[in-house]
Design an enzyme around this catalytic site. Structure first.
Site, PDB file in Angstrom:
ATOM      1  N   TYR A  25       0.882  -1.218  -0.104  1.00  0.00           N
ATOM      2  CA  TYR A  25       0.072   0.000   0.104  1.00  0.00           C
ATOM      3  C   TYR A  25       0.945   1.443  -0.130  1.00  0.00           C
ATOM      4  O   TYR A  25       0.654   2.000  -0.925  1.00  0.00           O
ATOM      5  CB  TYR A  25      -0.941  -0.015   1.231  1.00  0.00           C
ATOM      6  CG  TYR A  25      -1.693   1.293   1.533  1.00  0.00           C
ATOM      7  CD1 TYR A  25      -2.724   1.561   0.608  1.00  0.00           C
ATOM      8  CD2 TYR A  25      -1.523   2.079   2.643  1.00  0.00           C
ATOM      9  CE1 TYR A  25      -3.568   2.680   0.810  1.00  0.00           C
ATOM     10  CE2 TYR A  25      -2.054   3.319   2.789  1.00  0.00           C
ATOM     11  CZ  TYR A  25      -3.142   3.596   2.016  1.00  0.00           C
ATOM     12  OH  TYR A  25      -3.858   4.679   2.168  1.00  0.00           O
ATOM     13  N   GLU A  47     -11.150   6.659   6.135  1.00  0.00           N
ATOM     14  CA  GLU A  47     -10.331   7.093   7.238  1.00  0.00           C
ATOM     15  C   GLU A  47     -11.134   7.561   8.636  1.00  0.00           C
ATOM     16  O   GLU A  47     -10.889   7.348   9.573  1.00  0.00           O
ATOM     17  CB  GLU A  47      -9.759   8.619   6.604  1.00  0.00           C
ATOM     18  CG  GLU A  47      -8.763   8.508   5.843  1.00  0.00           C
ATOM     19  CD  GLU A  47      -7.285   7.943   6.244  1.00  0.00           C
ATOM     20  OE1 GLU A  47      -7.302   7.881   7.491  1.00  0.00           O
ATOM     21  OE2 GLU A  47      -6.525   7.518   5.477  1.00  0.00           O
ATOM     22  N   TRP A  55      -4.871   1.257  11.001  1.00  0.00           N
ATOM     23  CA  TRP A  55      -5.122   1.635   9.590  1.00  0.00           C
ATOM     24  C   TRP A  55      -4.838  -0.060   8.806  1.00  0.00           C
ATOM     25  O   TRP A  55      -5.903  -0.319   7.892  1.00  0.00           O
ATOM     26  CB  TRP A  55      -4.011   2.369   8.824  1.00  0.00           C
ATOM     27  CG  TRP A  55      -4.344   2.300   7.205  1.00  0.00           C
ATOM     28  CD1 TRP A  55      -3.506   1.780   6.228  1.00  0.00           C
ATOM     29  CD2 TRP A  55      -5.587   2.781   6.493  1.00  0.00           C
ATOM     30  NE1 TRP A  55      -4.060   2.046   5.211  1.00  0.00           N
ATOM     31  CE2 TRP A  55      -5.305   2.394   5.261  1.00  0.00           C
ATOM     32  CE3 TRP A  55      -6.891   3.354   6.812  1.00  0.00           C
ATOM     33  CZ2 TRP A  55      -6.179   2.901   4.196  1.00  0.00           C
ATOM     34  CZ3 TRP A  55      -7.696   3.687   6.018  1.00  0.00           C
ATOM     35  CH2 TRP A  55      -7.481   3.380   4.828  1.00  0.00           C
TER      36      TRP A  55
END
Length: 206
Positions: A25, A47, A55
């Site tokens: 990522y 988010e 995350w």
């Protein structure tokens, strides 16, 4: 902590150095410019779901999120009703938080409403600062900025929810509005938006 050099000889921050999913990522997506409505609505939504979680947790569930939220098509999500919220709360593939689910539906409706003016992408990118941070270590990376505070305030004024300054700064990092790649990282400056000295580059600048 300074960038960590991996077995491939490339330097990355600690959060992207160990886990393969996070490394991929980081290498291919994080910090690259996103300027389309659907892409920004997806990232704003993810988010918001990430708030209070890692995350990595959100990234692992990204495919399930996309399926559950109709590919983050704002029109489709804006049409969700009570039965959809109930369905989402029963979906073990995503984060089952009613407040965040309701916020995502509300934000889709606010995104659609913004089309009557500049649109979500233009609004978010209008908060791009003149310069970007130049962190040497992870401790040097800020978690908010004057711009993220102002963006959060404006989005709330426009009817968005769960868009605090820290969440908006994370969004700005993820979509290239600021460059917080550590100095020495192989990805520093790769978006084409920011020059090495932290000022806006010609290519891709807003």
């Amino acid at each position: 902590m300074h960038p960590i050099v991996g077995e491939d000889g490339l330097a990355r921050p600690a959060w992207a150095a160990a886990d393969t999913m996070l490394r991929d990522y980081y290498d291919h997506e994080w910090g690259m410019p996103v300027r389309d409505e659907t892409g920004l609505f997806e990232r704003l939504s993810l988010e918001a779901f990430q708030s209070g979680l890692s995350w990595a947790t959100i990234l692992r569930k990204r495919g399930a999120f996309r399926e559950a939220f109709a590919g983050f098509d704002p029109d489709a999500v804006a049409s969700f009703g009570a039965s959809d919220a109930t369905r989402l709360m029963a979906d073990a593939g995503i984060v089952r938080n009613r407040r965040k689910i309701d916020a995502t539906i509300q934000n889709a409706r606010a995104t659609v409403a913004l089309r009557e003016e500049q649109g979500l992408a233009a609004l978010i990118w209008s908060f791009q600062p003149a310069t970007t941070p130049m962190p040497e270590t992870g401790a040097d990376v800020p978690t908010t900025s004057p711009e993220s505070i102002a963006l959060a305030k404006e989005l709330r004024r426009r009817g968005f929810a769960h868009v605090g300054p820290t969440t908006m700064f994370a969004l700005m990092e993820a979509v290239g509005i600021v460059d917080t790649h550590l100095l020495g990282s192989h990805r520093r400056g790769s978006s084409g938006i920011w020059a090495a000295d932290g000022t806006r580059a010609e290519r891709g600048s807003a």
